[in-house]
Write a protein that holds these residues in place. Structure first.
Motif, PDB file in Angstrom:
ATOM      1  N   LEU A 126      22.273 -14.770   1.985  1.00  0.00           N
ATOM      2  CA  LEU A 126      21.826 -15.039   3.343  1.00  0.00           C
ATOM      3  C   LEU A 126      21.000 -16.317   3.409  1.00  0.00           C
ATOM      4  N   MET A 127      20.375 -16.695   2.287  1.00  0.00           N
ATOM      5  CA  MET A 127      19.596 -17.936   2.283  1.00  0.00           C
ATOM      6  C   MET A 127      20.486 -19.148   2.506  1.00  0.00           C
ATOM      7  N   ASP A 128      21.775 -19.015   2.212  1.00  0.00           N
ATOM      8  CA  ASP A 128      22.700 -20.106   2.503  1.00  0.00           C
ATOM      9  C   ASP A 128      22.734 -20.406   3.992  1.00  0.00           C
ATOM     10  N   VAL A 129      22.466 -19.381   4.808  1.00  0.00           N
ATOM     11  CA  VAL A 129      22.417 -19.583   6.253  1.00  0.00           C
ATOM     12  C   VAL A 129      21.350 -20.616   6.609  1.00  0.00           C
ATOM     13  N   ILE A 130      20.203 -20.541   5.942  1.00  0.00           N
ATOM     14  CA  ILE A 130      19.111 -21.482   6.191  1.00  0.00           C
ATOM     15  C   ILE A 130      19.466 -22.866   5.670  1.00  0.00           C
ATOM     16  N   GLU A 131      19.956 -22.917   4.445  1.00  0.00           N
ATOM     17  CA  GLU A 131      20.253 -24.205   3.818  1.00  0.00           C
ATOM     18  C   GLU A 131      21.338 -24.973   4.567  1.00  0.00           C
ATOM     19  N   ASN A 132      22.292 -24.252   5.158  1.00  0.00           N
ATOM     20  CA  ASN A 132      23.431 -24.892   5.808  1.00  0.00           C
ATOM     21  C   ASN A 132      23.349 -24.870   7.326  1.00  0.00           C
ATOM     22  N   ALA A 133      22.185 -24.546   7.878  1.00  0.00           N
ATOM     23  CA  ALA A 133      22.046 -24.407   9.328  1.00  0.00           C
ATOM     24  C   ALA A 133      22.293 -25.726  10.047  1.00  0.00           C
ATOM     25  N   ARG A 134      23.016 -25.648  11.149  1.00  0.00           N
ATOM     26  CA  ARG A 134      23.265 -26.799  12.020  1.00  0.00           C
ATOM     27  C   ARG A 134      23.057 -26.335  13.460  1.00  0.00           C
ATOM     28  N   LEU A 135      21.808 -26.097  13.813  1.00  0.00           N
ATOM     29  CA  LEU A 135      21.513 -25.586  15.139  1.00  0.00           C
ATOM     30  C   LEU A 135      21.563 -26.708  16.176  1.00  0.00           C
ATOM     31  N   PRO A 136      22.052 -26.413  17.379  1.00  0.00           N
ATOM     32  CA  PRO A 136      22.136 -27.452  18.430  1.00  0.00           C
ATOM     33  C   PRO A 136      20.759 -27.876  18.907  1.00  0.00           C
ATOM     34  N   GLN A 137      20.663 -29.118  19.350  1.00  0.00           N
ATOM     35  CA  GLN A 137      19.385 -29.641  19.837  1.00  0.00           C
ATOM     36  C   GLN A 137      19.221 -29.374  21.333  1.00  0.00           C
ATOM     37  N   THR A 138      19.416 -28.142  21.722  1.00  0.00           N
ATOM     38  CA  THR A 138      19.285 -27.745  23.117  1.00  0.00           C
ATOM     39  C   THR A 138      17.827 -27.860  23.560  1.00  0.00           C
ATOM     40  N   PRO A 139      17.538 -28.556  24.668  1.00  0.00           N
ATOM     41  CA  PRO A 139      16.145 -28.705  25.107  1.00  0.00           C
ATOM     42  C   PRO A 139      15.579 -27.405  25.661  1.00  0.00           C
ATOM     43  N   LEU A 140      14.260 -27.264  25.575  1.00  0.00           N
ATOM     44  CA  LEU A 140      13.558 -26.110  26.120  1.00  0.00           C
ATOM     45  C   LEU A 140      12.410 -26.608  26.990  1.00  0.00           C
ATOM     46  N   ARG A 141      12.498 -26.372  28.292  1.00  0.00           N
ATOM     47  CA  ARG A 141      11.415 -26.733  29.202  1.00  0.00           C
ATOM     48  C   ARG A 141      10.332 -25.654  29.155  1.00  0.00           C
ATOM     49  N   THR A 142       9.081 -26.078  29.098  1.00  0.00           N
ATOM     50  CA  THR A 142       8.009 -25.086  29.053  1.00  0.00           C
ATOM     51  C   THR A 142       7.954 -24.274  30.348  1.00  0.00           C
ATOM     52  N   SER A 143       8.409 -24.834  31.461  1.00  0.00           N
ATOM     53  CA  SER A 143       8.463 -24.068  32.712  1.00  0.00           C
ATOM     54  C   SER A 143       9.416 -22.883  32.555  1.00  0.00           C
ATOM     55  N   TRP A 144      10.536 -23.060  31.848  1.00  0.00           N
ATOM     56  CA  TRP A 144      11.454 -21.943  31.593  1.00  0.00           C
ATOM     57  C   TRP A 144      10.747 -20.858  30.784  1.00  0.00           C
ATOM     58  N   LEU A 145      10.008 -21.291  29.785  1.00  0.00           N
ATOM     59  CA  LEU A 145       9.351 -20.351  28.887  1.00  0.00           C
ATOM     60  C   LEU A 145       8.366 -19.460  29.649  1.00  0.00           C
ATOM     61  N   TYR A 146       7.553 -20.055  30.509  1.00  0.00           N
ATOM     62  CA  TYR A 146       6.571 -19.281  31.262  1.00  0.00           C
ATOM     63  C   TYR A 146       7.242 -18.323  32.245  1.00  0.00           C
ATOM     64  N   HIS A 147       8.267 -18.804  32.950  1.00  0.00           N
ATOM     65  CA  HIS A 147       8.967 -17.937  33.900  1.00  0.00           C
ATOM     66  C   HIS A 147       9.684 -16.804  33.170  1.00  0.00           C
ATOM     67  N   LEU A 148      10.263 -17.115  32.023  1.00  0.00           N
ATOM     68  CA  LEU A 148      10.993 -16.119  31.250  1.00  0.00           C
ATOM     69  C   LEU A 148      10.070 -15.003  30.766  1.00  0.00           C
ATOM     70  N   THR A 149       8.946 -15.366  30.171  1.00  0.00           N
ATOM     71  CA  THR A 149       8.043 -14.341  29.645  1.00  0.00           C
ATOM     72  C   THR A 149       7.469 -13.487  30.776  1.00  0.00           C
ATOM     73  N   HIS A 150       7.242 -14.087  31.928  1.00  0.00           N
ATOM     74  CA  HIS A 150       6.757 -13.305  33.062  1.00  0.00           C
ATOM     75  C   HIS A 150       7.793 -12.262  33.479  1.00  0.00           C
ATOM     76  N   LYS A 151       9.054 -12.664  33.552  1.00  0.00           N
ATOM     77  CA  LYS A 151      10.111 -11.725  33.944  1.00  0.00           C
ATOM     78  C   LYS A 151      10.252 -10.603  32.920  1.00  0.00           C
ATOM     79  N   ILE A 152      10.191 -10.946  31.636  1.00  0.00           N
ATOM     80  CA  ILE A 152      10.316  -9.928  30.595  1.00  0.00           C
ATOM     81  C   ILE A 152       9.182  -8.914  30.703  1.00  0.00           C
ATOM     82  N   ASN A 153       7.973  -9.403  30.925  1.00  0.00           N
ATOM     83  CA  ASN A 153       6.815  -8.505  31.007  1.00  0.00           C
ATOM     84  C   ASN A 153       6.860  -7.606  32.236  1.00  0.00           C
ATOM     85  N   GLN A 154       7.639  -7.997  33.266  1.00  0.00           N
ATOM     86  CA  GLN A 154       7.742  -7.207  34.488  1.00  0.00           C
ATOM     87  C   GLN A 154       8.951  -6.272  34.484  1.00  0.00           C
ATOM     88  N   THR A 155       9.784  -6.342  33.451  1.00  0.00           N
ATOM     89  CA  THR A 155      11.012  -5.539  33.409  1.00  0.00           C
ATOM     90  C   THR A 155      10.703  -4.104  32.998  1.00  0.00           C
TER      91      THR A 155
END
Length: 292
Positions: A126-155
């Protein structure tokens, strides 16, 4: 009031009578009370004719749990042809059948996985998963993060109904999509993995949120699923941070109120949220953080 609940593809059903039961007891004053507690039951997983593991689980979505477990243990690959997933509720057994015998059926001896999250079985490959990882450089807006955690906490969730539960959420931008719960945090993660596999979900633009700690196993599973961002209200382990940095995973922890820490993959973040509009989390809400 909670229109965002319609955004979910799948979310907890705390009213499901199979998942909790009423128990009588006494409170701190000695007064008689009745409360609900989470039900756990064994589920034995077979890969073809081979018994793999017995897991303690709340029992919902056994198909997703079985597939996700095998995928995250590297016992199935994403291109493995699964011919059937059979669940016998009376016997508490789920059987995953593949078109051909897999290479991994002998790698896991029979083991009971407890509700205390004592998974303890991550193979060296499974460590090969880390060594060979090619994750996409998808951006993350902090506004998304705050709205997302609020929705999760209210579910509405089984945690709020009876406690003793962990949650995992698959999200895109500020929208929660799939919310799974279980007595073991790894079970909740594996259900997400199984759902993604079964429905062909593209991980490239997704965020993974967990109520559990950001450990090495959580990092490995997230990277294996191909998701570029892992978020939690809880804290980090040193090896979890090290592996996240090796894999290029964005790792965000202690996400409460307006605060969070990012210890890996900061380059994906776009700091677009005005913190003046984000309330501090009250002491009461900090104490009742989901899944802790």
């Amino acid at each position: 009031m909670m229109d965002f609940l319609e955004e979910y593809w799948l979310r907890p059903d705390p009213a499901d009578p199979r998942l909790s039961e009423a128990v009588s007891g006494h409170d701190e004053t000695g007064a008689a009370i009745e409360t609900r507690v989470t039900v756990e039951r064994p589920l034995t997983l077979f890969l073809n004719a081979r018994e793999i593991v017995t897991m303690m689980t709340i029992g919902d979505y056994p198909e997703y749990l079985a597939l996700g477990y095998l995928l995250n243990q590297n016992m199935l690959s994403p291109d493995t042809e699964v011919t059937a997933v059979e669940h016998d509720e009376d016997l508490d057994v789920v059987v995953v059948r593949t078109a051909t015998e897999t290479d991994f059926e002998e790698k896991l001896k029979k083991k009971i996985q407890t509700s205390g999250c004592a998974q303890g079985t991550v193979f060296g490959d499974l460590m090969d998963v880390i060594e060979n990882a090619r994750l996409p450089q998808t951006p993350l807006r902090t506004s998304w993060l705050y709205h997302l955690t609020h929705k999760i906490n209210q579910t509405p969730s089984l945690y709020l109904e009876s406690g003793a539960i962990h949650g995992s959420i698959l999200a895109r931008e500020d929208r929660p999509l799939v919310y799974m719960e279980d007595v073991g945090r790894h079970n909740a993660v594996d259900k997400i993995a199984g759902y993604m596999y079964r429905h062909g979900i593209d991980p490239a633009d997704k965020i993974f949120y967990t109520t559990g700690r950001l450990t090495s196993e959580m990092v490995i599973k997230t990277v294996r699923m191909g998701i570029p961002v892992l978020v939690s209200r809880s804290g980090f382990t040193a090896w979890g941070v090290e592996l996240a940095r090796k894999a290029g995973l964005t790792l965000i922890g202690r996400a409460r109120g307006k605060r969070f820490l990012v210890l890996s993959g900061q380059d994906r973040l776009i700091y677009d949220q005005d913190l003046a509009y984000i309330p501090e989390e009250s002491a009461r809400n900090r104490r009742k953080g989901a899944g802790e």
